[in-house]
Design a protein around this motif. Structure first.
Motif: not given
Length: 78
Positions: A10-17, A38-49
């Motif tokens: 029931g938890m969310w996860e993100v996969r990005t390249y 929260e998942t989308q915010e983490w993904e945005r921060a990762f992409k920005l970094k």
């Protein structure tokens, strides 16, 4: 790129390249988010970094190339 809800937990996860320092395409997976936002915010921060790292690498390589060129120019006699 992909925000997915795990049906078992029931938890969310993100996969990005992203591309590492050698130019190889890599996959990053992060699990355990309670909310989709929260998942989308983490993904945005990762992409920005990742984008900032790419910009710094190109800036550093341009500075190094300029330094090498200026050293060669200063030793060359016309």
């Amino acid at each position: 790129m992909a925000v997915i809800k795990n049906q078992k937990t029931g938890m969310w996860e993100v996969r990005t390249y992203y591309k590492d320092w050698t130019g190889t395409r890599r996959q990053k997976t992060k699990r355990g988010f309670a909310k989709k936002s929260e998942t989308q915010e983490w993904e945005r921060a990762f992409k920005l970094k990742d984008e900032m790292n790419i910009n710094m690498k190109s800036k550093i390589s341009r500075n190094c190339a300029f330094r090498i060129f200026s050293q060669e120019l200063s030793t060359t006699r016309f």
